[in-house]
Design a protein around this motif. Structure first.
Motif, short mmCIF file in Angstrom:
data_model
loop_
_atom_site.label_atom_id
_atom_site.label_comp_id
_atom_site.label_asym_id
_atom_site.label_seq_id
_atom_site.Cartn_x
_atom_site.Cartn_y
_atom_site.Cartn_z
N LEU B 12 0.83 -1.21 0.00
CA LEU B 12 0.00 0.00 0.00
C LEU B 12 0.85 1.24 0.00
CD1 LEU B 12 -2.96 -0.66 2.38
CD2 LEU B 12 -3.07 0.38 0.13
N CYS B 16 0.77 3.65 -3.01
CA CYS B 16 0.14 4.94 -2.77
C CYS B 16 1.13 6.06 -2.59
CB CYS B 16 -0.74 4.87 -1.52
SG CYS B 16 -2.04 3.64 -1.61
N SER B 168 -10.80 11.76 -1.52
CA SER B 168 -9.57 11.09 -1.11
C SER B 168 -8.39 11.69 -1.85
CB SER B 168 -9.68 9.59 -1.42
OG SER B 168 -8.42 8.98 -1.40
N ALA B 189 -12.15 -2.34 1.18
CA ALA B 189 -11.06 -1.36 1.25
C ALA B 189 -11.69 0.02 1.18
CB ALA B 189 -10.09 -1.55 0.10
N ARG B 190 -11.19 0.92 2.01
CA ARG B 190 -11.78 2.25 2.05
C ARG B 190 -10.68 3.30 1.88
NH1 ARG B 190 -16.63 4.11 3.19
NH2 ARG B 190 -16.82 6.25 3.94
N PHE B 191 -10.88 4.18 0.93
CA PHE B 191 -9.96 5.30 0.69
C PHE B 191 -10.72 6.58 1.03
CE2 PHE B 191 -8.69 1.85 -2.00
CZ PHE B 191 -7.32 1.91 -2.11
N LYS B 195 -6.51 8.56 4.33
CA LYS B 195 -6.50 7.27 5.01
C LYS B 195 -6.91 6.13 4.08
CE LYS B 195 -8.52 6.96 9.15
NZ LYS B 195 -9.59 6.71 10.16
N VAL B 196 -6.22 5.01 4.20
CA VAL B 196 -6.58 3.77 3.50
C VAL B 196 -6.76 2.71 4.57
CG1 VAL B 196 -5.94 2.09 1.74
CG2 VAL B 196 -5.09 4.43 1.58
N SER B 197 -7.91 2.07 4.57
CA SER B 197 -8.12 1.01 5.56
C SER B 197 -8.81 -0.15 4.87
CB SER B 197 -8.98 1.52 6.73
OG SER B 197 -10.21 2.01 6.25
N GLU B 211 -4.79 -0.38 8.57
CA GLU B 211 -5.07 1.04 8.34
C GLU B 211 -3.76 1.77 8.10
OE1 GLU B 211 -7.95 3.35 10.85
OE2 GLU B 211 -6.12 4.44 11.38
#
Lengths: 302, 234
Positions: B12, B16, B168, B189-191, B195-197, B211
């Motif tokens: 990640l 990222c 994001s 997956a959440r952007f 934050k990426v979790s 996270e």
């Protein structure tokens, strides 16, 4: 008379460190100026094996109930291991224990990581920048920068050095108005540091650094089960806790720092460095809830 | 989720890596994360280790302990060299079309359709993936030697759909994605902001959550098993 003079001289010599220590405490060397980071391109600091002093630093940052839970789960786990080794006994523990152990260890590991890096006192980048923390005045050789800058973030290299020395440079030095308030604040910070979402890695006081804190129940469990413990050492937390089988005499850690009875050093978790501002606000919020007179006495790189 | 957990964080971070440059908040501004980063990561039962990540629009290099990964762009191709301890592989990633999405702060835009071929022509195509604004898919037929902790993605497929959108620093990735693995597991997956979790269940060793927060010149994160990582741009 000559003997008496000699004795006085010896006493004076013996008293010197105490006087010096008291002077440091009064002047607050660590408080006003803080430790320094020594930068060099020397060989990287070797990894040191976990020892009891380091593990005790981490254990001391757990809330009492989180510590009890860790001890109970370790005891249960070792019982299960013992049961498996004996086919005549029925294994009453199931996957639920593993999950609870994993959750408990997950809360403890960041503290162990922070303690390991804090006690180490020397860090290296992959391209050869070496940094070590020293008490101001003890430095011989190398370029030095304050771990806690008076203002600004400094040059890029200074920022890199402070990042590598994260357990020192990102820590908050708290000053309470009195030892009792300091103790209450430490208790509350440890309580919250044991939560899964916590940003706090270590809550250190004078006793933490002196290595005098005792973990008798845990020590008893690991001593009684030392043979089983050796078989479970593949587990990262067990490997650390096993150091308490033979902890030796209390060992002072972080000789570069003195804490008075009304001071705490609160070290963030490695995983919280990107939330440093939030961490600082959190620490002040907790401190303010205990006593609004508590102050943060150092400045972090930002 | 032992070594894999930190692997996910590193991937990640590598994928990222690019960020706003004015340390502090993670509000969702899209300055590039390009640059050279010092990385510190923990290992279960061992001392933390430091590494280095270099990323810009044309290449990505990650060295972490005894593991390394390098991708160098040549037009629509990337030469990819990976080393895990004593195991090494050389492959080529070829873009078939795209880019098809704005990845915001990510300096290497890997959207569009791609396939990876082994450095050895006899083994042919190994993996392919596509990444668009609202969907992604990846599959592998054959995979060369990988360390045991990576697991084998051979003959496996993953599909992803964006279910929600959110602002994001990662542009079109912003929001919540659902990922379905052919092996039966599911992930989310959440952007959002910086934050990426994410979390996976039924995914064997990949089950668990993580996270990572990107805030200017610094990033850090953890897994639910207690692995941690932090990186700072030089």
């Amino acid at each position: 008379m000559a003997w008496s003079s000699r004795r006085n001289a010896v006493e004076a010599l013996l008293l010197l460190p105490l006087v010096a220590g008291a002077t440091l405490g009064c002047r607050g060397t660590a408080r006003e100026h803080g430790p320094v980071l020594v930068l060099s391109s020397s060989a990287p600091a070797p990894d040191e094996a976990l020892d009891a002093a380091t593990v005790k630093l981490a254990l001391g940052s757990l809330a009492p109930n989180a510590l009890d839970e860790l001890v109970d789960l370790l005891d249960e786990g070792l019982t299960a291991l013992e049961t498996k080794a004996n086919p005549l006994l029925i294994d009453v523990l199931d996957g639920d224990h593993r999950d609870r152990w994993a959750a408990s260890v997950a809360r403890f590991l960041p503290m162990l990581n922070a303690a390991r890096e804090f006690v180490r006192g020397a860090w290296s980048s992959s391209d050869g920048l070496s940094v070590r923390v020293e008490r101001r005045g003890d430095v011989r050789g190398g370029r030095t920068i304050p771990a806690w800058p008076a203002a600004g973030a400094g040059e890029r290299t200074d920022q890199r050095a402070r990042f590598l020395a994260w357990p020192v440079s990102y820590a908050r030095l708290l000053q309470a108005p009195d030892p009792l308030t300091c103790e209450r604040l430490a208790g509350l910070l440890r309580e919250q540091a044991s939560r899964p979402e916590a940003m706090t890695g270590l809550v250190l006081d004078q006793a933490s650094l002196a290595g005098t804190r005792r973990f008798d129940e845990l020590a008893r469990v690991v001593r009684d089960r030392r043979r089983l413990l050796a078989r479970a050492k593949g587990d990262p937390a067990v490997a650390g806790l096993a150091t308490l089988v033979d902890p030796g005499e209390p060992r002072r850690v972080a000789g570069w720092l003195d804490l008075s009875p009304r001071e705490l050093l609160v070290v963030p978790r490695l995983s919280a460095l990107a939330r440093d501002r939030e961490f600082g606000q959190y620490v002040m919020r907790v401190a303010g809830a205990v006593d609004p007179r508590v102050t943060i006495a150092n400045r972090v790189p930002g | 989720m032992k070594q894999r957990g930190i692997g996910v964080l590193l991937i990640l971070l590598a994928a990222c890596s690019s960020s706003s440059g004015q340390g502090g908040d993670a509000s969702g501004s899209e300055s590039s994360l390009a640059g050279t980063w010092d990385v510190v990561g923990t290992r279960l039962g061992d001392a933390p280790v430091s590494g280095q990540l270099i990323v810009d629009a044309d290449h990505l290099t990650l060295v972490f302990g005894s593991n390394s990964f390098a991708a160098l762009r040549d037009g629509d191709k990337f030469a990819v060299v990976a080393g895990f301890g004593s195991t090494a592989s050389a492959n080529t990633a070829q873009r078939k079309n795209g880019p098809t999405a704005n990845l915001g702060a990510v300096p290497l835009n890997v959207s569009g359709s791609w396939y990876i071929a082994s450095g050895s022509e006899s083994t042919g195509e190994m993996c392919s993936w596509s990444l668009g604004v609202d969907s992604a898919e990846g599959s592998c037929l054959y995979v060369g030697a990988l360390p045991s902790w990576v697991g084998s993605p051979a003959h496996a497929t993953a599909t992803a759909q964006r279910k929600l959108t959110a602002p994001s620093i990662f542009g079109d990735l912003g929001g919540e994605w659902q990922v379905f693995l052919s092996t039966g597991g599911t992930c989310t997956a959440r952007f959002e902001g910086g934050k990426v979790s994410g979390a996976c269940s039924g995914a064997g060793e990949f089950s668990g959550s993580f996270e990572v927060v990107f805030a200017g010149d610094i990033a850090s994160g953890s897994t639910d098993r207690g692995l941690e990582l932090s990186a700072k741009r030089r």
